[in-house]
Design a protein around this motif. Sequence first.
Motif, PDB file in Angstrom:
ATOM      1  N   THR A 157       0.716  -1.292  -0.008  1.00 52.24           N
ATOM      2  CA  THR A 157      -0.011  -0.069   0.070  1.00 52.24           C
ATOM      3  C   THR A 157       0.740   1.200   0.133  1.00 52.24           C
ATOM      4  OG1 THR A 157      -0.098   0.295   2.481  1.00 52.24           O
ATOM      5  CG2 THR A 157      -1.718  -1.039   1.292  1.00 52.24           C
ATOM      6  N   ILE A 158       0.325   2.279  -0.516  1.00 45.43           N
ATOM      7  CA  ILE A 158       0.946   3.475  -0.182  1.00 45.43           C
ATOM      8  C   ILE A 158      -0.274   4.263   0.814  1.00 45.43           C
ATOM      9  CG2 ILE A 158       1.755   5.830  -1.194  1.00 45.43           C
ATOM     10  CD1 ILE A 158       2.259   4.102  -3.530  1.00 45.43           C
ATOM     11  N   PRO A 159       0.039   4.398   1.806  1.00 44.00           N
ATOM     12  CA  PRO A 159      -1.037   5.246   3.021  1.00 44.00           C
ATOM     13  C   PRO A 159      -0.749   6.765   2.713  1.00 44.00           C
ATOM     14  CG  PRO A 159       0.232   3.514   4.264  1.00 44.00           C
ATOM     15  CD  PRO A 159       0.796   3.730   2.766  1.00 44.00           C
ATOM     16  N   ASN A 160      -1.917   7.389   2.794  1.00 48.10           N
ATOM     17  CA  ASN A 160      -1.932   8.852   2.820  1.00 48.10           C
ATOM     18  C   ASN A 160      -2.770   9.287   3.501  1.00 48.10           C
ATOM     19  OD1 ASN A 160       0.225  10.144   1.007  1.00 48.10           O
ATOM     20  ND2 ASN A 160      -0.717   8.926  -0.629  1.00 48.10           N
ATOM     21  N   GLU A 161      -3.004  10.449   4.212  1.00 50.11           N
ATOM     22  CA  GLU A 161      -4.116  10.796   5.132  1.00 50.11           C
ATOM     23  C   GLU A 161      -5.365  10.541   4.614  1.00 50.11           C
ATOM     24  OE1 GLU A 161      -4.854  14.486   8.222  1.00 50.11           O
ATOM     25  OE2 GLU A 161      -3.261  14.679   6.535  1.00 50.11           O
ATOM     26  N   ASN A 162      -5.577  10.793   3.470  1.00 45.14           N
ATOM     27  CA  ASN A 162      -7.240  10.661   2.790  1.00 45.14           C
ATOM     28  C   ASN A 162      -7.517   9.597   1.913  1.00 45.14           C
ATOM     29  OD1 ASN A 162      -8.197  13.066   4.403  1.00 45.14           O
ATOM     30  ND2 ASN A 162      -7.047  14.401   2.821  1.00 45.14           N
ATOM     31  N   GLU A 163      -6.478   9.004   1.384  1.00 43.78           N
ATOM     32  CA  GLU A 163      -6.774   8.114   0.326  1.00 43.78           C
ATOM     33  C   GLU A 163      -5.370   7.025   0.316  1.00 43.78           C
ATOM     34  OE1 GLU A 163      -7.942   8.621  -3.956  1.00 43.78           O
ATOM     35  OE2 GLU A 163      -5.887   8.993  -3.925  1.00 43.78           O
ATOM     36  N   TRP A 164      -5.538   5.723   0.082  1.00 51.65           N
ATOM     37  CA  TRP A 164      -4.597   4.836   0.075  1.00 51.65           C
ATOM     38  C   TRP A 164      -4.404   4.308  -1.401  1.00 51.65           C
ATOM     39  CZ3 TRP A 164      -3.931   0.564   4.426  1.00 51.65           C
ATOM     40  CH2 TRP A 164      -3.482   1.440   5.761  1.00 51.65           C
ATOM     41  N   THR A 165      -3.240   3.881  -1.585  1.00 49.29           N
ATOM     42  CA  THR A 165      -3.101   3.129  -2.983  1.00 49.29           C
ATOM     43  C   THR A 165      -2.542   1.789  -2.669  1.00 49.29           C
ATOM     44  OG1 THR A 165      -2.170   5.126  -4.183  1.00 49.29           O
ATOM     45  CG2 THR A 165      -1.813   2.992  -5.185  1.00 49.29           C
ATOM     46  N   ILE A 166      -3.566   0.954  -2.995  1.00 48.59           N
ATOM     47  CA  ILE A 166      -3.533  -0.466  -2.759  1.00 48.59           C
ATOM     48  C   ILE A 166      -2.593  -1.076  -4.142  1.00 48.59           C
ATOM     49  CG2 ILE A 166      -4.767  -2.710  -2.444  1.00 48.59           C
ATOM     50  CD1 ILE A 166      -5.130  -0.462  -0.084  1.00 48.59           C
ATOM     51  N   VAL A 222       0.843  -5.279 -11.023  1.00 48.55           N
ATOM     52  CA  VAL A 222       0.067  -6.059 -11.599  1.00 48.55           C
ATOM     53  C   VAL A 222      -1.350  -4.932 -11.637  1.00 48.55           C
ATOM     54  CG1 VAL A 222      -1.765  -7.892 -11.513  1.00 48.55           C
ATOM     55  CG2 VAL A 222       0.635  -8.557 -11.139  1.00 48.55           C
ATOM     56  N   ALA A 223      -1.738  -4.595 -10.491  1.00 46.84           N
ATOM     57  CA  ALA A 223      -2.624  -3.386 -10.219  1.00 46.84           C
ATOM     58  C   ALA A 223      -2.207  -2.503  -9.261  1.00 46.84           C
ATOM     59  CB  ALA A 223      -3.974  -4.099 -10.216  1.00 46.84           C
ATOM     60  N   ARG A 224      -3.173  -1.291  -9.424  1.00 44.08           N
ATOM     61  CA  ARG A 224      -2.967  -0.234  -8.481  1.00 44.08           C
ATOM     62  C   ARG A 224      -4.377   0.283  -8.318  1.00 44.08           C
ATOM     63  NH1 ARG A 224       1.573   3.716  -7.554  1.00 44.08           N
ATOM     64  NH2 ARG A 224       3.370   2.302  -7.069  1.00 44.08           N
ATOM     65  N   VAL A 225      -4.886   0.431  -7.004  1.00 45.27           N
ATOM     66  CA  VAL A 225      -6.365   0.767  -6.981  1.00 45.27           C
ATOM     67  C   VAL A 225      -6.166   1.971  -5.839  1.00 45.27           C
ATOM     68  CG1 VAL A 225      -8.804   0.351  -6.244  1.00 45.27           C
ATOM     69  CG2 VAL A 225      -7.109  -1.163  -7.639  1.00 45.27           C
ATOM     70  N   ASN A 226      -6.805   3.141  -5.936  1.00 40.48           N
ATOM     71  CA  ASN A 226      -6.935   4.266  -4.877  1.00 40.48           C
ATOM     72  C   ASN A 226      -8.409   3.778  -4.341  1.00 40.48           C
ATOM     73  OD1 ASN A 226      -4.613   5.249  -5.600  1.00 40.48           O
ATOM     74  ND2 ASN A 226      -5.452   6.495  -6.948  1.00 40.48           N
ATOM     75  N   VAL A 227      -8.134   3.924  -2.683  1.00 39.40           N
ATOM     76  CA  VAL A 227      -9.533   3.807  -2.046  1.00 39.40           C
ATOM     77  C   VAL A 227      -9.352   5.005  -0.945  1.00 39.40           C
ATOM     78  CG1 VAL A 227      -9.711   1.271  -2.386  1.00 39.40           C
ATOM     79  CG2 VAL A 227      -8.184   2.168  -0.488  1.00 39.40           C
ATOM     80  N   VAL A 262      -9.547   1.139   5.623  1.00 41.28           N
ATOM     81  CA  VAL A 262      -9.575   1.300   4.306  1.00 41.28           C
ATOM     82  C   VAL A 262     -10.619   0.295   3.800  1.00 41.28           C
ATOM     83  CG1 VAL A 262      -7.687   2.683   3.901  1.00 41.28           C
ATOM     84  CG2 VAL A 262      -7.513   0.343   3.625  1.00 41.28           C
ATOM     85  N   ALA A 263     -11.406   0.368   2.739  1.00 39.28           N
ATOM     86  CA  ALA A 263     -12.107  -0.883   2.406  1.00 39.28           C
ATOM     87  C   ALA A 263     -11.909  -0.992   0.607  1.00 39.28           C
ATOM     88  CB  ALA A 263     -13.755  -0.555   2.617  1.00 39.28           C
ATOM     89  N   LEU A 264     -11.815  -2.408   0.447  1.00 37.49           N
ATOM     90  CA  LEU A 264     -11.543  -2.599  -1.077  1.00 37.49           C
ATOM     91  C   LEU A 264     -12.448  -3.536  -1.509  1.00 37.49           C
ATOM     92  CD1 LEU A 264      -9.460  -2.429  -3.343  1.00 37.49           C
ATOM     93  CD2 LEU A 264      -8.195  -4.417  -2.439  1.00 37.49           C
ATOM     94  N   PRO A 265     -13.446  -3.218  -2.523  1.00 37.90           N
ATOM     95  CA  PRO A 265     -14.400  -4.037  -3.060  1.00 37.90           C
ATOM     96  C   PRO A 265     -13.487  -5.169  -3.857  1.00 37.90           C
ATOM     97  CG  PRO A 265     -15.090  -1.921  -3.198  1.00 37.90           C
ATOM     98  CD  PRO A 265     -13.619  -1.983  -2.727  1.00 37.90           C
ATOM     99  N   ILE A 266     -14.053  -6.247  -3.895  1.00 38.30           N
ATOM    100  CA  ILE A 266     -13.481  -7.248  -4.707  1.00 38.30           C
ATOM    101  C   ILE A 266     -14.600  -7.902  -5.216  1.00 38.30           C
ATOM    102  CG2 ILE A 266     -11.863  -9.430  -4.926  1.00 38.30           C
ATOM    103  CD1 ILE A 266     -10.599  -8.300  -2.351  1.00 38.30           C
TER     104      ILE A 266
END
Length: 190
Positions: A115-124, A144-149, A184-188
Amino acid sequence: MKKISLLFGLLCFALFGANAQTFRGLDKSPMDIAYYPDDYAHDRKFAPAKIGNDKAMVRITYTRPAKNGREVFGKLVPYGKVWRAGANEAPEIKFYQDVTIGGKKIPAGNYALLTIPNENEWTIILSSDLDQWGAYSYNQSLDVARVNVPVQKSDNVLENFSIQFAKKDAKTATMYMGWDTTVVALPISL
């Protein structure tokens, strides 16, 4: 006294939840595994009628660091830098079936979860670079993939980093990651 405070904090967290998502109690081992469907491996062995012909969607193996009175995000885990989403080796996430995350198709297989944590958003980040200690040898070309949550804040403190899955509907689960007051929540989806 510290043990009583910790138990009280965990009890309060268990009773009041983190933004409608509650994390279950901890095993004694700092290593953990979360499945979706929940307890899939146990039910496959001991209660096969409970799962029927259903196939697992995802499993994640990770290590749970503890807060131990420290300021977590922004200090212990710096903002804007790649983090292994736990402690020790980077977590390994296994998709038993092809899935979609953030509009991106992910083939069944094993990946490192970073992950790349930030105060308001993370990159998974899902990386094909397995068996890495931490994120010290992170190589973006192996993504393989990057998703912001978005980050959700909880009124309750989660002492140990935790990952848990929750069912959204028949073909969608949400992976929750939480630590301290951050969730943080990541829909799959299938």
